[in-house]
Design a protein around this motif. Sequence first.
Motif, PDB file in Angstrom:
ATOM      1  N   TYR A  45       1.020  -1.115   0.040  1.00 39.66           N
ATOM      2  CA  TYR A  45      -0.019   0.071   0.066  1.00 39.66           C
ATOM      3  C   TYR A  45       1.005   1.142  -0.078  1.00 39.66           C
ATOM      4  N   ALA A  46       0.119   2.278  -0.397  1.00 40.20           N
ATOM      5  CA  ALA A  46       0.883   3.571  -0.425  1.00 40.20           C
ATOM      6  C   ALA A  46       0.106   4.737   0.199  1.00 40.20           C
ATOM      7  N   THR A  47       0.587   5.789   0.842  1.00 32.01           N
ATOM      8  CA  THR A  47      -0.132   6.895   1.007  1.00 32.01           C
ATOM      9  C   THR A  47       0.450   8.275   0.999  1.00 32.01           C
ATOM     10  N   ASN A  48      -0.088   9.242   0.800  1.00 29.28           N
ATOM     11  CA  ASN A  48       0.385  10.593   0.398  1.00 29.28           C
ATOM     12  C   ASN A  48       0.149  11.462   1.568  1.00 29.28           C
ATOM     13  N   VAL A  49      -0.465  11.073   2.777  1.00 34.92           N
ATOM     14  CA  VAL A  49      -0.648  11.973   3.973  1.00 34.92           C
ATOM     15  C   VAL A  49       0.361  12.858   4.390  1.00 34.92           C
ATOM     16  N   ALA A  50       1.544  12.456   4.407  1.00 36.78           N
ATOM     17  CA  ALA A  50       2.531  13.351   4.524  1.00 36.78           C
ATOM     18  C   ALA A  50       2.787  14.577   3.539  1.00 36.78           C
ATOM     19  N   LEU A  51       2.616  14.322   2.191  1.00 40.51           N
ATOM     20  CA  LEU A  51       2.430  15.507   1.211  1.00 40.51           C
ATOM     21  C   LEU A  51       1.408  16.214   1.441  1.00 40.51           C
ATOM     22  N   GLN A  52       0.133  15.443   1.838  1.00 34.49           N
ATOM     23  CA  GLN A  52      -1.004  16.506   2.193  1.00 34.49           C
ATOM     24  C   GLN A  52      -1.025  17.251   3.158  1.00 34.49           C
ATOM     25  N   ILE A  53      -0.285  17.015   4.255  1.00 33.23           N
ATOM     26  CA  ILE A  53      -0.615  17.636   5.521  1.00 33.23           C
ATOM     27  C   ILE A  53       0.701  18.437   5.915  1.00 33.23           C
ATOM     28  N   ALA A  65       7.062  12.159   6.474  1.00 33.02           N
ATOM     29  CA  ALA A  65       7.166  10.989   6.215  1.00 33.02           C
ATOM     30  C   ALA A  65       8.030   9.917   6.584  1.00 33.02           C
ATOM     31  N   GLY A  66       9.485  10.421   6.793  1.00 32.90           N
ATOM     32  CA  GLY A  66      10.406   9.733   7.479  1.00 32.90           C
ATOM     33  C   GLY A  66       9.921   9.215   8.926  1.00 32.90           C
ATOM     34  N   TRP A  67       9.248  10.360   9.654  1.00 36.66           N
ATOM     35  CA  TRP A  67       9.049  10.143  11.127  1.00 36.66           C
ATOM     36  C   TRP A  67       7.744   9.056  11.000  1.00 36.66           C
ATOM     37  N   ALA A  75       5.114  -0.758  14.678  1.00 36.67           N
ATOM     38  CA  ALA A  75       3.748  -0.998  14.698  1.00 36.67           C
ATOM     39  C   ALA A  75       3.477  -2.610  14.398  1.00 36.67           C
ATOM     40  N   ASP A  76       2.507  -3.250  15.245  1.00 35.48           N
ATOM     41  CA  ASP A  76       2.344  -4.639  14.777  1.00 35.48           C
ATOM     42  C   ASP A  76       1.676  -4.617  13.520  1.00 35.48           C
ATOM     43  N   GLY A  77       2.055  -5.513  12.694  1.00 38.33           N
ATOM     44  CA  GLY A  77       1.341  -5.998  11.104  1.00 38.33           C
ATOM     45  C   GLY A  77       2.022  -4.986  10.232  1.00 38.33           C
ATOM     46  N   ILE A  78       3.204  -4.455  10.626  1.00 33.53           N
ATOM     47  CA  ILE A  78       3.903  -3.636   9.422  1.00 33.53           C
ATOM     48  C   ILE A  78       5.323  -4.255   9.378  1.00 33.53           C
ATOM     49  N   GLU A  79       5.417  -4.801   8.383  1.00 33.48           N
ATOM     50  CA  GLU A  79       7.009  -5.325   7.994  1.00 33.48           C
ATOM     51  C   GLU A  79       7.725  -4.185   7.771  1.00 33.48           C
ATOM     52  N   THR A  80       7.544  -3.216   6.686  1.00 32.08           N
ATOM     53  CA  THR A  80       8.285  -2.219   6.372  1.00 32.08           C
ATOM     54  C   THR A  80       7.505  -0.880   5.827  1.00 32.08           C
ATOM     55  N   ALA A  81       8.269   0.303   5.923  1.00 27.64           N
ATOM     56  CA  ALA A  81       7.728   1.772   5.497  1.00 27.64           C
ATOM     57  C   ALA A  81       8.464   2.215   5.158  1.00 27.64           C
ATOM     58  N   GLU A  82       8.539   2.792   3.864  1.00 26.81           N
ATOM     59  CA  GLU A  82       9.688   3.351   3.332  1.00 26.81           C
ATOM     60  C   GLU A  82       9.390   4.692   2.504  1.00 26.81           C
ATOM     61  N   VAL A  83       9.909   5.640   2.455  1.00 28.66           N
ATOM     62  CA  VAL A  83       9.787   6.963   1.998  1.00 28.66           C
ATOM     63  C   VAL A  83      10.058   7.074   0.719  1.00 28.66           C
ATOM     64  N   ALA A  84       9.315   7.602  -0.249  1.00 27.86           N
ATOM     65  CA  ALA A  84       9.563   7.564  -1.715  1.00 27.86           C
ATOM     66  C   ALA A  84       9.325   9.035  -2.124  1.00 27.86           C
ATOM     67  N   GLY A  85      10.209   9.541  -3.047  1.00 26.87           N
ATOM     68  CA  GLY A  85       9.922  10.817  -3.648  1.00 26.87           C
ATOM     69  C   GLY A  85       9.842  11.840  -2.464  1.00 26.87           C
ATOM     70  N   PRO A  86       9.314  12.918  -2.815  1.00 32.06           N
ATOM     71  CA  PRO A  86       8.938  14.179  -1.980  1.00 32.06           C
ATOM     72  C   PRO A  86       8.238  13.926  -0.506  1.00 32.06           C
ATOM     73  N   GLY A  87       7.751  12.921  -0.279  1.00 29.27           N
ATOM     74  CA  GLY A  87       6.890  12.475   0.852  1.00 29.27           C
ATOM     75  C   GLY A  87       5.897  11.509   0.728  1.00 29.27           C
ATOM     76  N   PHE A  88       6.194  10.685  -0.245  1.00 28.15           N
ATOM     77  CA  PHE A  88       5.101   9.363  -0.330  1.00 28.15           C
ATOM     78  C   PHE A  88       5.831   8.338   0.544  1.00 28.15           C
ATOM     79  N   LEU A  89       4.693   7.424   1.022  1.00 26.87           N
ATOM     80  CA  LEU A  89       5.015   6.583   1.940  1.00 26.87           C
ATOM     81  C   LEU A  89       4.649   5.000   1.268  1.00 26.87           C
ATOM     82  N   LEU A  93       2.650  -4.989   4.337  1.00 26.63           N
ATOM     83  CA  LEU A  93       2.336  -5.530   5.682  1.00 26.63           C
ATOM     84  C   LEU A  93       3.141  -6.898   6.098  1.00 26.63           C
ATOM     85  N   ALA A  94       3.111  -7.158   7.300  1.00 30.53           N
ATOM     86  CA  ALA A  94       3.588  -8.465   7.763  1.00 30.53           C
ATOM     87  C   ALA A  94       2.824  -9.712   7.351  1.00 30.53           C
ATOM     88  N   LYS A  95       3.180 -10.684   6.880  1.00 27.93           N
ATOM     89  CA  LYS A  95       2.619 -11.795   6.301  1.00 27.93           C
ATOM     90  C   LYS A  95       1.522 -12.190   7.349  1.00 27.93           C
TER      91      LYS A  95
END
Length: 552
Positions: A45-53, A65-67, A75-89, A93-95
């Motif tokens: 999944y991806a989100t632009n919430v950091a760019l948005q706010i 986005a990095g924070w 957090a439980d259920g998250i395997e990785t979260a990586e920043v892309a571009g100007p603030g996409f995330l 998910l964990a298997k």
Amino acid sequence: MTPADLADLLRATASKVLVERGLDAAVLPEQVTVERPRNPEHGDYATNVALQIGKKAGANSRDLAGWLAEALTAADGIETAEVAGPGFLNIRLAKDAQGAIVRQVLEAGAGYGTGAALQGRNINLEFVSANPTGPVHLGGTRWAAVGDALGRILAAQGAQVVREYYFNDHGAQIDRFARSLVASATGQPTPEDGYAGEYIGEIAQQIVANHPQAPELPQDERVELFRAEGVELMFAQIKQSLHEFGTDFDVYFNESALFDSGAVDRAVTKLKDSGDLYEKDGAWWMASSEYGDEKDRVVIKSDGHAAYVAGDIAYYQDKRRRGFDLCIYMLGADHHGYIGRLKAIAATSGEDPATVEVLIGQMVNLVKDGVAVRMSKRAGTVVTLEDLVEAIGVDASRYVLVRSSVNASIDIDLGLWTKQSNENPVYYVQYAHARTCAVGRNAADFGFDGVAPDFGLLTADEEGALIRTIGEYPAVLAGAANLREPHRVARYLEELAGAYHRFQTNKTLRILPQGDDPVTSVNAARLELVAATRQVLANGLALLGVGAPERM
């Protein structure tokens, strides 16, 4: 973890991060957007919430986005979260979190995907409402499929929905219908403004069979008999056709009842008292242009008779008296002018125009061998519900009419929709359901009892894609209800069917053991994934009023 669960986690995490860093958490939207990335290699999944706010909150979007990524990774259920571009995330998910989606589906069963967003809403959904002067044509058939599906979808989000058919048994069109029947029964040519087609002769013959003296009655008595009996017989045929199509109504409302009960007179008096009716050229006009309508409307004609809009006013007021807080009207392509008119009726009645919604359905055409099919065997000048069902069947008819936005016209290729191949969308979806059922039947021959599934072992791309698609169903259903767009469910089912076909076609992902191999935890996990797919396909098809066959 479904997309909705992830969106909630994202919002909670973002709120916590913003507060901890002394930033403005009030800028967070109520709903954080979560989407599937175009390239699956970027994550689940991806989100632009950091760019948005970011700027609104007082932070650099990429830093924010990095924070968020740092907090989410813990957090439980998250395997990785990586920043892309100007603030996409980009989030993976964990298997075991993906496996939780499968468990949710199997626990909820037929209730998976339903919600409570419309809890407490009392909705009147009026659709089809074809004049009882002939069989249901293709435009009405489209509303029969779409309206019925929309009613189910709204109810699945907690609304109280009353499906209503407005029975137009009053006015000039009924007069023309009666004269057409009399002409047929007495061997006269069809009146110039009358109705033609075999059905007119069939009904006229039935009336004469029931009343042999009918053709010899005095003119006024004869017309009245053919009017009353003809409307009753025609409407009985309409109701039966709709029932066989899978569409039934909670209420059949007679237009004539508005006049007979005095509701029209009361509605007119109410508007006169409020000052929203004015007299001009001997007629009474509704000042509808003051409320957004394109022009003022005649309510009482100069000859003293009520215009059609008078019934519309009384009908809307009756719906509100019955307690409906939302009145949805589903109308044909030639009714665009009704949007402003019905909104103005609400306003002049002292109500919020938002209590009225109008959906306009575009035209439907049949095509065979590249040529338009224009003539009906029975109706003569139009293609009917029965013609479509005879050509491609009920399931295909309902599905093809629902799967496109009502804002677009449809060309139904009869050759395509009778094919038993993946080119035929309804076959494609139903076949996916049948394949899941076949796997379930075959699994009975193996010893799955007592073998616990391990969803963490479902690491293949096809498995992850199928699980994530299943998890999106609740959001798809909520969106279809909020936007009044049942086609979103059909298109989703095609996506889900595709994900399942790709999963099962990969022969390295064995669902059932081979030969004498024992049942393993990964076999058990895949079997439950198949069962979850079957449940979601069945749930979605049920909302569209389309069958979910177990064998094909």
